[in-house]
Scaffold this active site. Structure first.
Site, mmCIF file in Angstrom:
data_model
loop_
_atom_site.group_PDB
_atom_site.id
_atom_site.type_symbol
_atom_site.label_atom_id
_atom_site.label_comp_id
_atom_site.label_asym_id
_atom_site.label_seq_id
_atom_site.Cartn_x
_atom_site.Cartn_y
_atom_site.Cartn_z
ATOM 1 N N THR A 10 -12.598 -7.910 4.462
ATOM 2 C CA THR A 10 -12.424 -7.271 3.467
ATOM 3 C C THR A 10 -10.818 -6.594 2.586
ATOM 4 O O THR A 10 -11.605 -6.915 1.375
ATOM 5 C CB THR A 10 -11.662 -5.554 4.819
ATOM 6 O OG1 THR A 10 -12.943 -6.092 6.009
ATOM 7 C CG2 THR A 10 -11.790 -4.560 4.220
ATOM 8 N N VAL A 11 -9.693 -7.712 2.183
ATOM 9 C CA VAL A 11 -8.783 -7.165 2.264
ATOM 10 C C VAL A 11 -9.311 -8.417 0.495
ATOM 11 O O VAL A 11 -9.269 -8.158 -0.375
ATOM 12 C CB VAL A 11 -7.637 -7.759 2.786
ATOM 13 C CG1 VAL A 11 -6.739 -7.772 1.253
ATOM 14 C CG2 VAL A 11 -7.319 -6.550 3.692
ATOM 15 N N VAL A 127 2.475 -3.008 4.458
ATOM 16 C CA VAL A 127 2.144 -1.914 5.131
ATOM 17 C C VAL A 127 1.905 -0.570 4.213
ATOM 18 O O VAL A 127 2.414 -0.573 2.602
ATOM 19 C CB VAL A 127 4.116 -1.569 5.038
ATOM 20 C CG1 VAL A 127 4.169 -0.622 5.847
ATOM 21 C CG2 VAL A 127 5.019 -2.714 5.331
ATOM 22 N N ILE A 131 -0.663 1.761 -0.797
ATOM 23 C CA ILE A 131 1.382 2.857 -1.044
ATOM 24 C C ILE A 131 2.188 1.563 -1.523
ATOM 25 O O ILE A 131 2.340 0.640 -0.867
ATOM 26 C CB ILE A 131 1.577 3.424 -0.125
ATOM 27 C CG1 ILE A 131 0.456 4.935 0.628
ATOM 28 C CG2 ILE A 131 2.796 4.725 -0.433
ATOM 29 C CD1 ILE A 131 1.042 5.542 1.375
ATOM 30 N N GLY A 182 -14.000 -1.072 7.894
ATOM 31 C CA GLY A 182 -12.924 -1.648 7.536
ATOM 32 C C GLY A 182 -11.526 -1.797 8.008
ATOM 33 O O GLY A 182 -10.825 -1.934 7.601
ATOM 34 N N GLU A 185 -7.741 -3.627 13.021
ATOM 35 C CA GLU A 185 -7.492 -5.159 12.731
ATOM 36 C C GLU A 185 -8.772 -5.766 13.801
ATOM 37 O O GLU A 185 -9.460 -5.236 15.102
ATOM 38 C CB GLU A 185 -6.112 -5.166 13.641
ATOM 39 C CG GLU A 185 -4.625 -5.082 12.828
ATOM 40 C CD GLU A 185 -4.407 -5.185 11.747
ATOM 41 O OE1 GLU A 185 -4.571 -6.200 11.196
ATOM 42 O OE2 GLU A 185 -4.455 -4.730 10.357
ATOM 43 N N ASP A 196 0.298 -2.398 15.745
ATOM 44 C CA ASP A 196 0.248 -2.598 14.150
ATOM 45 C C ASP A 196 1.241 -1.787 13.436
ATOM 46 O O ASP A 196 1.646 -2.258 12.459
ATOM 47 C CB ASP A 196 -0.959 -1.984 13.479
ATOM 48 C CG ASP A 196 -0.861 -1.999 12.151
ATOM 49 O OD1 ASP A 196 -1.009 -3.552 11.601
ATOM 50 O OD2 ASP A 196 -0.996 -1.033 11.442
ATOM 51 N N LYS A 200 5.136 -2.601 11.161
ATOM 52 C CA LYS A 200 4.923 -2.040 9.668
ATOM 53 C C LYS A 200 6.021 -1.308 9.456
ATOM 54 O O LYS A 200 7.189 -2.240 8.602
ATOM 55 C CB LYS A 200 3.940 -1.155 9.193
ATOM 56 C CG LYS A 200 2.964 -2.018 9.423
ATOM 57 C CD LYS A 200 1.607 -0.930 9.101
ATOM 58 C CE LYS A 200 0.130 -1.507 7.913
ATOM 59 N NZ LYS A 200 -0.832 -0.976 9.017
ATOM 60 N N GLY A 298 -8.164 -0.720 3.857
ATOM 61 C CA GLY A 298 -9.225 -0.808 3.360
ATOM 62 C C GLY A 298 -9.933 -1.117 2.622
ATOM 63 O O GLY A 298 -8.840 -1.144 1.636
HETATM 64 P P1 NAP Z 1 -11.165 -9.453 7.820
HETATM 65 O O1 NAP Z 1 -12.228 -8.962 7.100
HETATM 66 O O2 NAP Z 1 -11.032 -10.378 9.727
HETATM 67 O O3 NAP Z 1 -11.432 -11.116 6.893
HETATM 68 C C1 NAP Z 1 -10.801 -12.171 7.704
HETATM 69 C C2 NAP Z 1 -10.752 -13.182 6.336
HETATM 70 O O4 NAP Z 1 -10.359 -15.067 6.383
HETATM 71 C C3 NAP Z 1 -12.207 -13.721 6.787
HETATM 72 O O5 NAP Z 1 -12.974 -13.887 5.461
HETATM 73 C C4 NAP Z 1 -12.370 -15.183 7.289
HETATM 74 O O6 NAP Z 1 -13.380 -16.036 7.321
HETATM 75 C C5 NAP Z 1 -10.402 -15.464 6.846
HETATM 76 N N1 NAP Z 1 -10.504 -16.432 8.344
HETATM 77 C C6 NAP Z 1 -9.758 -15.841 9.420
HETATM 78 N N2 NAP Z 1 -9.734 -17.439 9.496
HETATM 79 C C7 NAP Z 1 -9.302 -18.731 9.344
HETATM 80 C C8 NAP Z 1 -9.477 -19.644 9.811
HETATM 81 N N3 NAP Z 1 -9.232 -20.319 9.997
HETATM 82 N N4 NAP Z 1 -9.721 -20.970 8.064
HETATM 83 C C9 NAP Z 1 -10.735 -20.269 7.056
HETATM 84 N N5 NAP Z 1 -10.768 -18.821 6.687
HETATM 85 C C10 NAP Z 1 -10.488 -17.760 7.853
HETATM 86 O O7 NAP Z 1 -9.634 -9.269 7.835
HETATM 87 P P2 NAP Z 1 -9.129 -8.505 6.947
HETATM 88 O O8 NAP Z 1 -9.176 -6.540 7.247
HETATM 89 O O9 NAP Z 1 -9.237 -8.637 5.394
HETATM 90 O O10 NAP Z 1 -7.481 -8.568 6.931
HETATM 91 C C11 NAP Z 1 -6.282 -9.543 6.427
HETATM 92 C C12 NAP Z 1 -5.398 -9.070 6.847
HETATM 93 O O11 NAP Z 1 -4.977 -8.236 5.355
HETATM 94 C C13 NAP Z 1 -4.821 -9.555 8.093
HETATM 95 O O12 NAP Z 1 -3.461 -9.775 8.451
HETATM 96 C C14 NAP Z 1 -4.714 -7.731 8.247
HETATM 97 O O13 NAP Z 1 -3.995 -6.856 8.844
HETATM 98 C C15 NAP Z 1 -4.202 -7.552 7.291
HETATM 99 N N6 NAP Z 1 -4.794 -5.760 6.274
HETATM 100 C C16 NAP Z 1 -5.637 -5.418 5.914
HETATM 101 C C17 NAP Z 1 -5.841 -4.285 5.363
HETATM 102 C C18 NAP Z 1 -7.828 -3.569 5.993
HETATM 103 O O14 NAP Z 1 -7.224 -2.415 5.763
HETATM 104 N N7 NAP Z 1 -8.628 -4.476 6.141
HETATM 105 C C19 NAP Z 1 -5.326 -3.387 4.816
HETATM 106 C C20 NAP Z 1 -3.887 -3.590 5.580
HETATM 107 C C21 NAP Z 1 -3.335 -5.309 5.512
HETATM 108 P P3 NAP Z 1 -14.669 -15.328 7.340
HETATM 109 O O15 NAP Z 1 -15.415 -14.430 6.155
HETATM 110 O O16 NAP Z 1 -15.787 -16.533 6.997
HETATM 111 O O17 NAP Z 1 -15.235 -14.768 8.717
HETATM 112 N N1 HSE Z 2 -5.280 -2.010 10.802
HETATM 113 C C1 HSE Z 2 -4.673 -1.672 9.978
HETATM 114 C C2 HSE Z 2 -4.787 0.263 9.842
HETATM 115 C C3 HSE Z 2 -4.810 -1.809 8.088
HETATM 116 O O1 HSE Z 2 -5.168 1.331 10.285
HETATM 117 O O2 HSE Z 2 -3.534 0.677 8.658
HETATM 118 C C4 HSE Z 2 -3.973 -2.208 7.755
HETATM 119 O O3 HSE Z 2 -2.797 -2.423 7.269
#
Ligand code: NAP
Ligand code: HSE
Length: 420
Positions: A10-11, A127, A131, A182, A185, A196, A200, A298
């Site tokens: 997603t990110v 966090v 923002i 998306g 977590e 979570d 933060k 997102g």
């Molecule tokens: P996600 O959609 O699950 O994406 C994770 C990515 O990492 C995927 O592309 C996955 O590969 C890759 N990956 C995971 N383990 C791996 C490994 N061992 N080797 C190689 N690639 C690996 O997660 P996300 O939502 O983007 O979140 C990523 C981080 O940002 C997390 O720490 C989350 O807490 C943080 N975050 C997320 C959001 C949000 O809104 N989603 C907001 C703020 C912060 P594949 O695609 O091939 O599976």
């Molecule tokens: N899972 C987290 C949330 C993503 O819903 O706020 C952003 O950090």
């Protein structure tokens, strides 16, 4: 500058889309070249078109590449992310991460190594998504003595509560939608159970007061206990239920930290923060109160924060504090919040139940401000009490005295109240 990325979910997908479409954004963006991306599954379809040759399933290939000067970690989780980030720093690479679990649990180790190696570590996206709260606390509000941070910092739970409140939907379908969008977590219990938000809050406490908090020190309660009944009563009383992460300096200079659902007065700015939006309400001296509001989860919002960190490092902004100090103070944590409380209690349908309970509470100096009672479909009496402001420990003692009453059935919920 050549950069590598660990993760394209997603990110990561949102970050790549910005980097691949620099027109109209910062003039520095064309200087940044995404040259290697590690993923788990090469066959997965992606929402961004990148040359096939830059993908690898071996994250070490990203951090070992001598041409890569900056690594974006957006894979999530503690391991292997921690080991990979530490190795990348060892090799002299700057780090940008969105991973709050990693920073909350291992920030001190990572910052110390980054300082030693003279590289930057930036985590704005960790966090409150889009923002710019980290920059704001470190730079824009640097003149202030921070008194309190009260935040809606989890988009998933805020989305679920807003859907339950506005649309009357149940918890499970609302969670499913948040996952599909998306926001959640990889393991959504991190969102629902408040973990979570606690991570933060630990990061905000580190930046706001230079205090290192271990997440288990933070009293943490998620939203599983919130039922439609609580939402309905809150509406009748002119409140909205929100999961709040709170850090407040108390009189004895200790810090009171907790994550728990609150009834928020509808006239408080936090009450109108809905869906996956986040908001952080800050109180400082001399600035007073202010609130930052924006999308907390997102792809787009989070990628905005990640790319701004990259730009700050590439632009070598002298004002950007990318090397947090490692001389942390340790906090005296307390969970002794003092507030009005909402109680929803179930008893047998006894004519003396409400009177007996309010009398018992009064014996502990817990003063009921309002009492409502209704019969449930099951024939029980549902008693809803709003108390005067009281310490939680005092309330707990009073509650212990009523659970032994002969007509008493269940404490259905106890929630603190945030007044405007
Ligand atoms: P996600 O959609 O699950 O994406 C994770 C990515 O990492 C995927 O592309 C996955 O590969 C890759 N990956 C995971 N383990 C791996 C490994 N061992 N080797 C190689 N690639 C690996 O997660 P996300 O939502 O983007 O979140 C990523 C981080 O940002 C997390 O720490 C989350 O807490 C943080 N975050 C997320 C959001 C949000 O809104 N989603 C907001 C703020 C912060 P594949 O695609 O091939 O599976
Ligand atoms: N899972 C987290 C949330 C993503 O819903 O706020 C952003 O950090």
């Amino acid at each position: 500058m050549k950069i590598g990325m660990l993760g394209l979910g997603t990110v990561g997908g949102g970050v790549a889309q910005i980097l691949e479409s620099p027109s109209g954004r910062s003039p520095l963006l064309p200087e940044i070249k995404l040259s290697r991306v590690a993923v788990r599954d090469l066959a997965k379809s992606r929402n961004v078109c990148l040359p096939q040759g830059i993908f690898t399933t071996q994250p070490e290939e990203v951090i070992d590449d001598p041409k890569i000067a900056l690594v974006v970690e957006v894979m999530g989780g503690i391991e292997p992310a921690r080991t990979l980030v530490l190795k990348a720093i060892e090799r002299g690479k700057h780090i940008v991460t969105a991973n709050k679990s990693l920073i909350a649990a291992h920030g001190s180790e990572i910052f110390a190594l980054a300082k030693d190696k003279g590289v930057c570590i930036a985590f704005e996206a960790a966090v409150a998504g889009g923002i710019p709260i980290i920059q704001c606390l470190k730079q824009s509000l640097g003149a202030n003595r921070l008194r309190a941070i009260t935040g809606i910092v989890n988009g998933t739970t805020n989305y679920i509560l807003a859907q339950m409140s506005r649309e009357g939907v149940d918890f499970e379908p609302a969670l499913k939608e948040a996952i599909e969008k998306g926001f959640a977590e990889a393991n959504p219990s991190a969102d629902i159970d408040g973990i979570d938000a606690a991570e933060k809050l630990a990061i905000l406490t580190l930046i706001g007061w230079n205090l290192k908090i271990d997440c288990p020190q933070i009293f943490t309660q998620g939203i599983r206990s919130i039922k439609q009944r609580d939402i309905e009563y809150a509406k009748r009383l002119n409140y909205t239920i929100k999961l709040l992460a709170t850090a407040r300096i108390e009189e004895k200079n200790s810090l009171c930290l907790h994550v728990q659902p609150h009834l928020v007065a509808n006239s408080h700015p936090l009450a109108s923060v809905n869906d996956a939006f986040n908001a952080i309400f800050l109180e400082g001296e001399p600035v007073g109160s202010l609130m930052l509001y924006g999308k907390g989860a997102g792809a787009g919002a989070t990628a905005s924060a990640v790319v701004s960190d990259i730009l700050n490092i590439v632009g070598n902004s002298s004002a950007f504090p990318v090397l947090p100090t490692t001389s942390f103070q340790s906090a005296t944590c307390s969970q002794e919040a003092h507030s009005h409380f909402y109680l929803r209690l179930l008893t047998d349908n006894s004519p003396t139940a409400a009177g007996g309970i309010t009398w018992s509470l009064g014996m502990f100096n817990v003063v009921p401000l309002s009492v409502q009672q209704n019969l449930t479909q099951e024939g029980l009496l549902e008693i809803v009490i709003v108390t005067q402001s009281v310490f939680r420990s005092t309330l707990d003692n009073a509650i212990r005295s009523i659970v032994g009453l002969p007509y008493f059935k269940e404490v259905a919920n106890i929630l603190p109240i945030l007044e405007a």
